[in-house]
Design a protein around this motif. Structure first.
Motif, PDB file in Angstrom:
ATOM      1  N   HIS A 190     -11.718  31.177   0.848  1.00 50.75           N
ATOM      2  CA  HIS A 190     -11.435  30.036   1.084  1.00 50.75           C
ATOM      3  C   HIS A 190     -13.123  28.996   1.424  1.00 50.75           C
ATOM      4  CE1 HIS A 190      -9.950  26.654   1.147  1.00 50.75           C
ATOM      5  NE2 HIS A 190      -8.745  26.244   0.757  1.00 50.75           N
ATOM      6  N   PRO A 191     -13.339  28.321   0.491  1.00 51.26           N
ATOM      7  CA  PRO A 191     -14.210  27.476   0.574  1.00 51.26           C
ATOM      8  C   PRO A 191     -14.612  26.935   1.716  1.00 51.26           C
ATOM      9  CG  PRO A 191     -13.569  27.235  -1.834  1.00 51.26           C
ATOM     10  CD  PRO A 191     -12.785  28.528  -0.369  1.00 51.26           C
ATOM     11  N   TYR A 192     -13.232  26.274   2.065  1.00 56.42           N
ATOM     12  CA  TYR A 192     -13.453  25.950   3.679  1.00 56.42           C
ATOM     13  C   TYR A 192     -13.862  26.191   4.427  1.00 56.42           C
ATOM     14  CZ  TYR A 192     -12.585  23.504   7.949  1.00 56.42           C
ATOM     15  OH  TYR A 192     -11.823  23.046   9.032  1.00 56.42           O
ATOM     16  N   THR A 193     -13.192  28.277   4.828  1.00 59.99           N
ATOM     17  CA  THR A 193     -13.884  29.278   6.174  1.00 59.99           C
ATOM     18  C   THR A 193     -15.171  29.168   5.456  1.00 59.99           C
ATOM     19  OG1 THR A 193     -11.450  29.820   5.508  1.00 59.99           O
ATOM     20  CG2 THR A 193     -13.101  30.163   7.197  1.00 59.99           C
ATOM     21  N   SER A 194     -15.947  29.244   4.512  1.00 58.43           N
ATOM     22  CA  SER A 194     -16.636  30.034   4.075  1.00 58.43           C
ATOM     23  C   SER A 194     -18.001  29.176   4.606  1.00 58.43           C
ATOM     24  CB  SER A 194     -17.582  30.347   3.361  1.00 58.43           C
ATOM     25  OG  SER A 194     -17.537  29.898   2.013  1.00 58.43           O
ATOM     26  N   GLY A 195     -17.544  28.294   4.694  1.00 54.10           N
ATOM     27  CA  GLY A 195     -18.478  26.659   4.322  1.00 54.10           C
ATOM     28  C   GLY A 195     -18.794  26.029   6.482  1.00 54.10           C
ATOM     29  N   LEU A 196     -17.392  26.411   7.109  1.00 53.35           N
ATOM     30  CA  LEU A 196     -17.460  26.365   8.545  1.00 53.35           C
ATOM     31  C   LEU A 196     -18.295  27.606   8.999  1.00 53.35           C
ATOM     32  CD1 LEU A 196     -15.179  24.592   9.718  1.00 53.35           C
ATOM     33  CD2 LEU A 196     -14.030  26.568   9.961  1.00 53.35           C
ATOM     34  N   MET A 197     -17.903  28.632   8.322  1.00 50.88           N
ATOM     35  CA  MET A 197     -19.351  29.784   8.781  1.00 50.88           C
ATOM     36  C   MET A 197     -20.402  29.511   9.216  1.00 50.88           C
ATOM     37  SD  MET A 197     -16.901  31.660  10.390  1.00 50.88           S
ATOM     38  CE  MET A 197     -18.566  32.337  11.027  1.00 50.88           C
ATOM     39  N   GLY A 198     -20.899  28.660   7.686  1.00 48.96           N
ATOM     40  CA  GLY A 198     -22.365  28.499   8.110  1.00 48.96           C
ATOM     41  C   GLY A 198     -22.660  26.859   8.397  1.00 48.96           C
ATOM     42  N   ALA A 199     -21.581  26.233   8.876  1.00 48.96           N
ATOM     43  CA  ALA A 199     -22.007  25.674   9.716  1.00 48.96           C
ATOM     44  C   ALA A 199     -22.632  25.962  10.270  1.00 48.96           C
ATOM     45  CB  ALA A 199     -20.963  24.044   9.604  1.00 48.96           C
ATOM     46  N   ILE A 200     -22.324  26.769  12.029  1.00 48.70           N
ATOM     47  CA  ILE A 200     -21.664  27.006  13.316  1.00 48.70           C
ATOM     48  C   ILE A 200     -23.508  27.399  13.390  1.00 48.70           C
ATOM     49  CG2 ILE A 200     -20.938  28.485  15.229  1.00 48.70           C
ATOM     50  CD1 ILE A 200     -18.664  28.426  12.989  1.00 48.70           C
ATOM     51  N   PRO A 201     -24.071  27.199  14.477  1.00 51.25           N
ATOM     52  CA  PRO A 201     -25.470  27.851  14.724  1.00 51.25           C
ATOM     53  C   PRO A 201     -25.232  28.790  15.689  1.00 51.25           C
ATOM     54  CG  PRO A 201     -24.615  25.261  15.453  1.00 51.25           C
ATOM     55  CD  PRO A 201     -24.104  25.911  14.772  1.00 51.25           C
ATOM     56  N   CYS A 243      -6.292  29.104  -2.609  1.00 50.74           N
ATOM     57  CA  CYS A 243      -7.421  28.352  -3.306  1.00 50.74           C
ATOM     58  C   CYS A 243      -7.418  28.497  -4.688  1.00 50.74           C
ATOM     59  CB  CYS A 243      -8.807  28.299  -2.663  1.00 50.74           C
ATOM     60  SG  CYS A 243     -10.338  28.196  -3.944  1.00 50.74           S
ATOM     61  N   TRP A 244      -7.105  27.573  -5.513  1.00 50.91           N
ATOM     62  CA  TRP A 244      -6.980  28.363  -6.663  1.00 50.91           C
ATOM     63  C   TRP A 244      -8.235  29.116  -7.602  1.00 50.91           C
ATOM     64  CZ3 TRP A 244      -2.555  28.200  -7.961  1.00 50.91           C
ATOM     65  CH2 TRP A 244      -1.801  26.594  -7.801  1.00 50.91           C
ATOM     66  N   LEU A 245      -9.222  29.754  -6.678  1.00 54.53           N
ATOM     67  CA  LEU A 245     -10.118  29.797  -7.716  1.00 54.53           C
ATOM     68  C   LEU A 245      -9.632  31.982  -7.299  1.00 54.53           C
ATOM     69  CD1 LEU A 245     -13.579  28.910  -5.167  1.00 54.53           C
ATOM     70  CD2 LEU A 245     -13.238  28.681  -8.163  1.00 54.53           C
ATOM     71  N   PHE A 246      -8.923  32.074  -6.356  1.00 55.62           N
ATOM     72  CA  PHE A 246      -8.014  33.342  -6.582  1.00 55.62           C
ATOM     73  C   PHE A 246      -6.877  33.271  -7.063  1.00 55.62           C
ATOM     74  CE2 PHE A 246     -10.747  32.243  -3.274  1.00 55.62           C
ATOM     75  CZ  PHE A 246     -12.399  33.599  -3.538  1.00 55.62           C
ATOM     76  N   PRO A 249      -2.805  24.245  -4.542  1.00 55.08           N
ATOM     77  CA  PRO A 249      -2.784  25.744  -3.768  1.00 55.08           C
ATOM     78  C   PRO A 249      -1.888  26.055  -2.972  1.00 55.08           C
ATOM     79  CG  PRO A 249      -5.042  24.930  -3.125  1.00 55.08           C
ATOM     80  CD  PRO A 249      -4.151  23.773  -3.399  1.00 55.08           C
ATOM     81  N   GLU A 250      -0.645  27.606  -2.990  1.00 62.16           N
ATOM     82  CA  GLU A 250      -0.260  28.558  -2.472  1.00 62.16           C
ATOM     83  C   GLU A 250      -1.729  29.252  -1.599  1.00 62.16           C
ATOM     84  OE1 GLU A 250       2.785  26.986  -0.384  1.00 62.16           O
ATOM     85  OE2 GLU A 250       3.017  25.017  -2.611  1.00 62.16           O
ATOM     86  N   ALA A 296      -5.427  27.172   5.279  1.00 65.09           N
ATOM     87  CA  ALA A 296      -6.338  27.420   3.762  1.00 65.09           C
ATOM     88  C   ALA A 296      -6.320  29.160   3.746  1.00 65.09           C
ATOM     89  CB  ALA A 296      -7.517  27.172   4.682  1.00 65.09           C
ATOM     90  N   GLU A 297      -6.365  29.722   5.074  1.00 65.41           N
ATOM     91  CA  GLU A 297      -7.110  31.459   5.160  1.00 65.41           C
ATOM     92  C   GLU A 297      -6.566  31.859   6.332  1.00 65.41           C
ATOM     93  OE1 GLU A 297     -10.834  32.148   3.677  1.00 65.41           O
ATOM     94  OE2 GLU A 297     -10.811  34.335   4.211  1.00 65.41           O
ATOM     95  N   ILE A 298      -5.620  32.438   6.156  1.00 64.24           N
ATOM     96  CA  ILE A 298      -5.978  33.867   7.155  1.00 64.24           C
ATOM     97  C   ILE A 298      -5.582  35.559   7.164  1.00 64.24           C
ATOM     98  CG2 ILE A 298      -2.901  34.009   6.447  1.00 64.24           C
ATOM     99  CD1 ILE A 298      -2.470  34.151   9.390  1.00 64.24           C
TER     100      ILE A 298
END
Ligand SMILES: Nc1ncnc2c1ncn2[C@@H]1O[C@H](COP(=O)(O)OP(=O)(O)OP(=O)(O)O)[C@@H](O)[C@H]1O
Ligand SMILES: Nc1ncnc2c1ncn2[C@@H]1O[C@H](COP(=O)(O)OP(=O)(O)O)[C@@H](O)[C@H]1O
Ligand code: SF4
Ligand code: SF4
Ligand SMILES: [Mg+2]
Ligand SMILES: [Mg+2]
Lengths: 329, 334
Positions: free
Chosen positions: A249-260, A317-320, A304-305, A235-237
């Motif tokens: 990447h929306p997945y990575t940023s969601g993940l970061m916010g999900a971690i207490p 991610c296609w946003l980029f 997306p590549e 997803a992201e490197i």
């Protein structure tokens, strides 16, 4: 650009089953530079362990590499004969797994196992190999190493066993150490010790590290760069600091916010709806699209590549996508 | 305190871990006991989340099981809503059982694989005779909705669900007897972080909605920090510190608490330099004498090796360490 120590290009791993072929890794590409610690994160089933297993030629049948290449210092290793691959393992690539007992034989003393590994790969006398083994145990923090070396694995605590495994992984001076969840089975207060020892002992000996874990905190403290896997795809490197503090990447940023965290004060954690798809139900287009709050038509159609974002960061991610000019995420 | 819902006093549990009789005779071994919970006392107020943290084997699950009545204490008492729990009286225990429920770590093992989800959730309702007939089905549908699943899921079996969804089912089941108090033993440690966030958020929403009181058990300090009002820290069966959640993290009083905090990887990349954590948890069968933490403690003093420190009051709770109490200037070191 110097040749990377390890280069994985478009790696595809598949499992043929009666109900069709499951693709567990889908065109995964990344490099590890000399002396670098690359963290690999992802949720369970994302493909972290398979990536490690594919690199060292230890995929369990019926799993197989169905495409792509793995290069170690400019030499292709994914198509070596089993005999040649065995020599690469241990000698050039060391391994540390979650359960130390998978790497240790209960019937032999630690000395026997270390000396055997050292002498298989390095041209040393029994006496010199033993000296080297004691030095390694000492380095990984086994107290009274010269005496404890003649004990059997079950005489050691969980944390001490994992130290022994790290010594074993380093015994033949490998260029790369692949550590798959090396601390997951250990107590909280022991995890930090083991990660420190792993990193320092490897770096000191010039070995690069591929650190596989589901724990972003461990990555934050240990890795130079981090690769985020999702449903068998990258997803992201990018550099750890960038990815952790400003995930794209929306997945990575969601993940970061999900971690207490210990310092946060938010009442609620960021919530990504749903869960990672099973291998037989990966959606068309972007694998993350059913869970993504930025999803748009193209995401459901085309995959997306990785897109270069500068500073060594790549995001799938296609946003980029430059053509889109849609930077307001 | 009047708003205390659960109060635990001197809670102790020994396990007999002796070898079989014949081995003992031949090897001339004595009987051996392991003290999984040793004189543990704390109070939980209505509507709050009290957390117990500790490393593996510290006694967290043992305490949880005693509180929900699955395991009898060797000594000490548990008061729920002012009444002492009487393990000898089946009727009294049954009446209490409806008022508290438990959620376990492993959502795979805790649900009967041969039962439909609807029956799993309805089981406490039927056991306690809370509703009858079609009413039960409607209630199950409502509970599934509350935990973010759908009423149609009642007809499915547990294996058709992911780990996070199974934990939702376990929560729906726990809620079905309309309990006031829920003991959650590592409710998210088998789950991935993105799913863990969903479950933790859900637990908070339910607490607000139904005024639930939680005992949360976890080895993950970040989870505990996020969820709880008060925290108890366990080490080898003893409660070494109790404090308000905020205070525990900004001003830990016990050296072990401090060590645990230092062991948490720093996601904020603040570059804080931490005291290296040393040693491992010793064998609980023969814990070190005196303060059980003394072999790992950077502040160890001669008396620590012999005298077990008693819990003494701190700013927001208690801590058991010889550094405290004696007006100790030594408490300043490190
Ligand atoms: N039935 C039993 N018989 C003997 N010993 C037991 C029994 N149950 C628990 N113990 C021991 O009591 C101690 C506390 O166990 P407990 O399960 O409460 O730990 P825990 O804090 O929940 O640990 P974990 O984090 O591993 O779940 C451990 O040393 C354990 O081995
Ligand atoms: N022997 C196998 N047969 C079928 N699928 C497998 C097998 N081994 C692994 N997989 C699947 O491959 C995916 C990636 O697995 P793995 O690399 O172990 O994940 P991770 O280490 O990220 O948790 C998962 O969906 C897993 O179920
Ligand atoms: S490609 Fe589309 S669906 Fe995938 S992460 Fe980016 S915005 Fe979301
Ligand atoms: S009593 Fe002594 S050994 Fe125990 S925590 Fe306090 S200072 Fe350390
Ligand atoms: Mg794995
Ligand atoms: Mg437990």
């Amino acid at each position: 650009m110097p040749t990377p120590l390890l280069s994985v290009r478009d790696l595809v791993v598949e499992f043929p089953t009666r109900r069709g072929t499951l693709r567990a890794l889908d065109h995964v590409s990344f490099d590890i530079a000399e002396g670098e610690v690359l963290g690999m994160v992802g949720e369970s089933g994302a493909g972290k362990s398979l990536t490690g297993a594919a690199i060292i030629g230890l995929l369990e049948a019926p799993g197989r590499i169905a495409g792509g290449e793995v290069w170690l210092k400019g030499e292709r290793i994914d198509n070596l004969s089993p005999e040649k691959m065995r020599r690469v393992r241990g000698r050039r690539i060391g391994m540390v797994f979650q359960d130390p007992l998978t790497s240790l034989n209960p019937l032999y003393t630690v000395a026997e196992q270390l000396i055997e590994t050292i002498r298989t790969h390095l041209d040393l006398s029994e006496k010199d190999a033993r000296k080297r083994a004691v030095g390694l145990l000492d380095r990984v923090g086994i107290p009274a190493a010269a005496r404890r070396i003649d004990d059997y694995p079950h005489h050691f605590s969980g944390g001490m066993r994992q130290r022994v495994v790290i010594a074993l992984a380093l015994a033949a001076e490998p260029e790369l150490v692949i550590a798959d969840e090396p601390t997951t089975a250990l107590d909280v207060s022991v995890q930090a010790q083991i990660i420190d020892v792993l990193k320092e002992a490897c770096i000191e000996r010039g070995a690069s590290v591929m650190l596989i874990t589901h724990d972003m905190g461990v990555i934050a403290e240990t890795a130079d760069r981090v690769a985020v896997l999702y449903a068998g795809r990258m997803a992201e490197i990018g550099p750890v600091r960038d990815v952790i503090q400003a995930a794209e990447h929306p997945y990575t940023s969601g993940l970061m916010g999900a971690i207490p965290t210990l310092t946060q004060t938010a009442d609620r954690l960021t919530q990504i709806p749903g869960s990672m798809p099973r291998l037989n139900a990966i959606p068309q287009g972007c694998a993350f699209n059913p869970r993504c709050k930025h999803v748009f038509d193209r995401c459901r159609r085309d995959r997306p590549e990785l897109i270069a974002r500068g500073g060594g960061r790549h995001v799938a991610c296609w946003l980029f996508d430059g053509a889109m000019e849609k930077a307001d995420v | 305190m009047s708003d205390t819902l659960l109060s635990v006093h001197g809670l102790t549990r020994h396990f007999d871990v002796s070898k079989p009789w014949l081995n003992r005779v031949i090897e001339r071994d004595d009987r051996q006991f392991l003290t999984a919970s040793d004189d543990v006392s704390f109070d939980i107020r209505k509507g709050e989340t009290f957390a117990l943290v500790g490393e593996s084997g510290s006694g967290k699950s043992t305490i949880a099981k005693m509180i929900v009545g699955l395991l009898e204490p060797s000594a000490g008492e548990i008061r729920f809503d002012g009444k002492v729990m009487d393990f000898a009286s089946g009727a009294a225990m049954r009446a209490l059982r409806r008022r508290f429920q438990m959620i376990f770590q492993d959502p795979f093992a805790s649900l009967n694989p041969r039962w439909r989800v609807g029956d799993i959730i309805a089981e406490p309702i039927r056991t306690f005779g809370l509703m009858r007939g079609a009413e039960i089905g409607r209630e199950v549908g409502r509970l599934l909705d509350v935990v973010g699943l759908s009423a149609a899921d009642a007809a499915k079996f547990p294996h058709e669900f992911s780990g996070g969804q199974r934990q939702r089912i376990a929560i729906a089941r726990a809620l079905s007897s309309r309990p006031e108090f829920i003991v959650c033993d590592e409710p998210t440690s088998a789950l991935d972080v993105s799913v863990q966030a969903q479950i933790l958020n859900l637990m908070r929403d339910l607490q607000d909605e139904f005024g639930l009181t939680y005992l949360l058990i976890s080895h993950d300090l970040s989870v505990v920090r996020h969820m709880s009002n008060r925290i108890g820290v366990l080490y080898l069966g003893r409660l070494v510190e109790v404090a308000d959640a905020k205070r525990l993290f900004t001003d830990p009083q016990h050296p072990y608490t401090r060590m645990l905090l230092d062991a948490v990887p720093d996601l904020a990349l603040s570059g804080r330099r931490r005291t290296p954590v040393t040693g491992e948890v010793p064998n609980p069968i023969n814990p070190p004498p005196g303060c059980a933490f003394h072999p790992r403690c950077p502040h160890v003093m001669p008396e620590c090796r012999q005298i077990q420190p008693q819990s003494i009051p701190t700013a927001t709770g208690t801590a058991a360490c010889h550094l405290l109490g004696q007006g100790a200037p030594r408490a300043q070191q490190g």
